[in-house]
Design an enzyme around this catalytic site. Structure first.
Site, PDB file in Angstrom:
ATOM      1  N   ALA A 208      -0.935   2.096  -5.153  1.00  0.00           N
ATOM      2  CA  ALA A 208       0.493   2.386  -5.152  1.00  0.00           C
ATOM      3  C   ALA A 208       0.807   3.540  -4.210  1.00  0.00           C
ATOM      4  O   ALA A 208       0.077   4.517  -4.172  1.00  0.00           O
ATOM      5  CB  ALA A 208       0.949   2.737  -6.553  1.00  0.00           C
ATOM      6  N   ASP A 268       8.566   5.777   2.254  1.00  0.00           N
ATOM      7  CA  ASP A 268       7.823   5.393   3.437  1.00  0.00           C
ATOM      8  C   ASP A 268       8.785   4.836   4.475  1.00  0.00           C
ATOM      9  O   ASP A 268       9.708   4.101   4.168  1.00  0.00           O
ATOM     10  CB  ASP A 268       6.644   4.460   3.190  1.00  0.00           C
ATOM     11  CG  ASP A 268       6.933   3.311   2.280  1.00  0.00           C
ATOM     12  OD1 ASP A 268       6.136   2.387   2.201  1.00  0.00           O
ATOM     13  OD2 ASP A 268       8.022   3.320   1.630  1.00  0.00           O
ATOM     14  N   LYS A 300      13.217  -2.068  -1.324  1.00  0.00           N
ATOM     15  CA  LYS A 300      12.990  -1.164  -0.196  1.00  0.00           C
ATOM     16  C   LYS A 300      13.902  -1.541   0.974  1.00  0.00           C
ATOM     17  O   LYS A 300      14.474  -0.678   1.617  1.00  0.00           O
ATOM     18  CB  LYS A 300      11.515  -1.222   0.227  1.00  0.00           C
ATOM     19  CG  LYS A 300      11.130  -0.112   1.158  1.00  0.00           C
ATOM     20  CD  LYS A 300       9.627  -0.001   1.291  1.00  0.00           C
ATOM     21  CE  LYS A 300       8.991   0.645   0.072  1.00  0.00           C
ATOM     22  NZ  LYS A 300       7.536   0.650   0.118  1.00  0.00           N
TER      23      LYS A 300
END
Lengths: 503, 503
Positions: A208, A268, A300
């Protein structure tokens, strides 16, 4: 540069300090060697022992539990220097890290060329960057996004600073999900299906980053995943596939450091994501790659515009390396499967592969869609027929047999653990499930202890559009400790919009 | 949230670990409390003891020097919890740091409003940010520069999270140099001159950020500078001026953390620079401020365009707080004075104030220019007459008397130390000094050991335009250790353009 070695050495002491990141060394403030070299607290220093050198962060200790002729070493430092039960360590100044000037340049000004990026990545892999330097680099290339050329350079540098594998086969496949969707554990199912069709899929997965479980966390529940590169190649040659933790096999080692910092920052960025994904796939020898890109307001990738931008970066970089890439934009409005957390997701995977009657239908559907895309991209299935071919492979038990064979080759299939504490969260009134907040659901699963506690997480009982009655369970929290149960319940009660109902 | 306190406590052990930054705590991997709370390595945890709480980074130790019922604490953690020789510490999860979502927002997207910036600064001051978080924040506001409004908000938040001083006097003056120029130690001279004219100048100075010496480093050679806020106010009431290390008096504590990270990254950005400077001055009660802005190709401000941009930010923020500001753009093409490093610069200061015949003329000139600007801004000197008034104050010995009085009030004047090793660097051929690279010269002084070693640094023997003969000394390196001397010589030989000659 060194004073004579006789006064320049310290006895190494293994502190057993588990610092996954920087190598850390502790010396006494009155340590004479450090005075003679003029190194001071928080210096980045070079430690040398028996021909091996590492860069470490030096801390000083003013108490007497550490002798003045001794240097205490963290596990990273101890193993980096290849020490056994004792040894002598030389401490010297670290040379200035030249590539940090490129990081500064990147913060304030221009993009970087291939040589500059390569020099940054080499220094990251050698351990020359502290956490502050890494965080600055990762933030700079997020705040001023990487150009396509920079992502290609970064990808190349990440490949070249690690191990690389080649295969005899001309077609080597892989898949990757850009994430942001809890559950969604399609990988083990996809690998089993495509390997059952004779394709080579040397699948490495991450743990993760910001989610409650990566595929490596989930598969670790079921079998051993920390294989070496040689062990991985052997499993793939035997079975066609594997489920391996990427960091163990030595592909793209810079990625480990970048991801660790992104995890601490809880983000990210697109550029590093593409470089991270493609560097590992290309280093693993893959030629045909399918990307699962879930799109949804709390996934995301938020919308089709973002999806198109990210797809363009993937396409550009893949082209630069001659990779055949297919991107599947999928529904990211709610989790896939029921479990969120390593063991709970593993349970869903086994149910789908085992053709169990209560297996989550969405996980079955999506896994077959992706496996079908790979079968088509690799020329095994005619266009449009991949998905039904994949479905057949589960129905006829061949995917299950292949899954068992791979787990067997990796060390045997294990039983998923069960959490100590389970606590349902109930619907406050009669209504219909109007929205599910993926991010908050993931956050809750993490607060419950996932992925560090394999059994922790949560088990979804409803899906979008379901009608539920007051007092019916929306999901069940799984934790290994009372502390975490209390903690996650505080969060759940403070965030009633995790799952929203309409009357 | 806590398990019963009886099983939730660990015996505190003082490790004497000097971690100037994050509070650090070490526990054994088999520590039962941590298992019951589900905290794992590298967690940010809350430590509580006797009503005090701090946030610390937790590391695990797998060796037996640390007992399983014990928690080892760094000095920051130990003093933060107010522990004496023993105590019990409770370990719990840290609540999520909400303001980190604003940092993430700032990396990818919009500017921040006053409330968001205030919440970030409060969390920084409370110790909730790790180095990775701090580095990301500092990098984000450098890569996407702070707007004027954001700088004003940041300045206000930095003032409000620290101590503030008010004075009875309506006019309270101060000066600041934006830096980038080695030597340039005008502050002690300016303070002495303007205080001799009856002005109040509660001068706090920083230690070096990226330079070989800050004013606090230099003045520490001559007198005590780590005064408390109350001590500082007493000295200023007595003498009109002071030379005090800013971190000790409690103004703008967030600045300490921001500067520490900028130092590790070896940059400071315009927005944080203005917030850093003005937050400390305003918290100290200043109303009239002169900024020395050296401009030159290797100074911090490279050209007039940059000077104008930075001046605009200073003006805007000063206006927002009702501060009278005057910016003096000065020559940044070469160092000011001869010494570079704390003790060597202190020697130059004493020479100028003492009217010594060989005192560096450039340091005298520039100090009088700045002191004159303050005298004019504060209405003591008519426009155009400040500089000559300042020159008179040195010539008639009043500045020297005031300097002595201030040092006396701070604990007495000390003698600057002399370095153990001195090594000239010679001109390679006959020629004229064509350029001096401030950055490389500063780097050399730092490699020589400055500012940690007070006596270390270098002593310039030439100025731009000087004619020198082959074998004549260009500068003399001063170091306290052989290791550093060798190290800096390596650097000097690898960088012949530190001082360039033309035939």
């Amino acid at each position: 540069m060194n004073a004579p070695s006789s006064i320049n050495q310290l006895h190494a002491r293994r502190l057993g300090l588990l610092s996954q990141h920087e190598a850390v060394a502790l010396v006494h403030v009155d340590c004479p060697i450090c005075r003679s070299e003029g190194v001071s607290a928080h210096s980045r220093v070079t430690l040398t022992s028996g021909g091996k050198s590492i860069i470490a962060t030096l801390y000083q200790v003013s108490a007497d539990w550490l002798a003045t002729n001794t240097i205490g070493l963290s596990e990273t430092a101890w193993t980096g220097l290849g020490l056994d039960d004792k040894g002598e360590v030389t401490v010297t100044h670290s040379p200035p890290v030249q590539s940090l000037s490129f990081v500064r340049q990147r913060i304030f000004d221009d993009g970087l060329n291939e040589r500059q990026i390569s020099s940054i990545v080499r220094d990251i892999v050698s351990g020359a960057y502290s956490d502050i330097h890494l965080a600055a680099f990762v933030t700079a290339i997020s705040a001023r996004p990487l150009s396509d050329g920079e992502v290609t350079s970064l990808t190349r540098a990440m490949i070249e600073t690690g191990d690389q594998t080649e295969w005899d086969e001309k077609t080597v496949v892989d898949k990757h999900c850009v994430g942001g969707l809890p559950g969604n554990r399609t990988t083990p199912i996809v690998v089993a299906i495509v390997a059952a069709h004779g394709l080579l899929i040397p699948k490495t997965s991450s743990r993760a980053i910001t989610s409650p479980a990566g595929t490596a966390d989930t598969m670790e529940v079921l079998t051993r995943v920390d294989l070496s590169g040689d062990e991985m190649r052997e499993v793939v040659r035997q079975t066609g596939g594997c489920f391996v933790w990427g960091d163990g096999v030595g592909f793209s080692p810079a990625d480990t450091d970048i991801i660790r910092v992104e995890r601490a920052l809880n983000f990210d960025a697109p550029g590093t994501m593409v470089a991270s994904v493609l560097s590992k796939k290309i280093a693993a020898g893959s030629t045909h790659i399918v990307i699962d890109m879930p799109v949804g307001p709390t996934a995301k990738v938020k919308n089709v515009v973002e999806a198109r931008q990210l797809s363009n970066v993937f396409d550009t970089v893949a082209s630069a390396f001659g990779i055949h890439l297919r991107i599947e934009v999928t529904d990211g409005s709610q989790p896939v499967g029921r479990g969120i957390g390593p063991a709970l997701e593993a349970r869903d995977v086994l149910a789908v592969l085992g053709n169990e009657p209560d297996a989550p239908a969405d996980l079955f559907e999506k896994s077959c869609l992706l496996a079908g895309a790979i079968l088509e991209l690799a020329g095994i299935a005619p266009p449009g027929e991949g998905k039904s071919m994949a479905e057949d492979t589960i129905a006829n038990g061949k995917a299950w047999a292949k899954f068992l064979a791979i787990c067997e080759a990796q060390g045997g299939l294990r039983e998923p653990p069960d959490a100590k504490y389970k606590r349902p969260v109930y619907a406050p009134f009669n209504g219909r499930v109007a929205s599910i907040n993926n991010r908050k659901l993931a956050r809750a699963a993490k607060l419950a202890g996932a992925p560090d506690d394999k059994a922790a997480g949560l088990d979804l009982k409803v899906r979008l559009g379901d009608q539920v009655g007051q007092g019916e369970a929306l999901f069940v929290l799984h934790t290994e400790t009372i502390g975490e149960l209390t903690y996650v319940l505080d969060y759940v009660h403070a965030n009633p919009d995790i799952i929203e109902l309409t009357h």
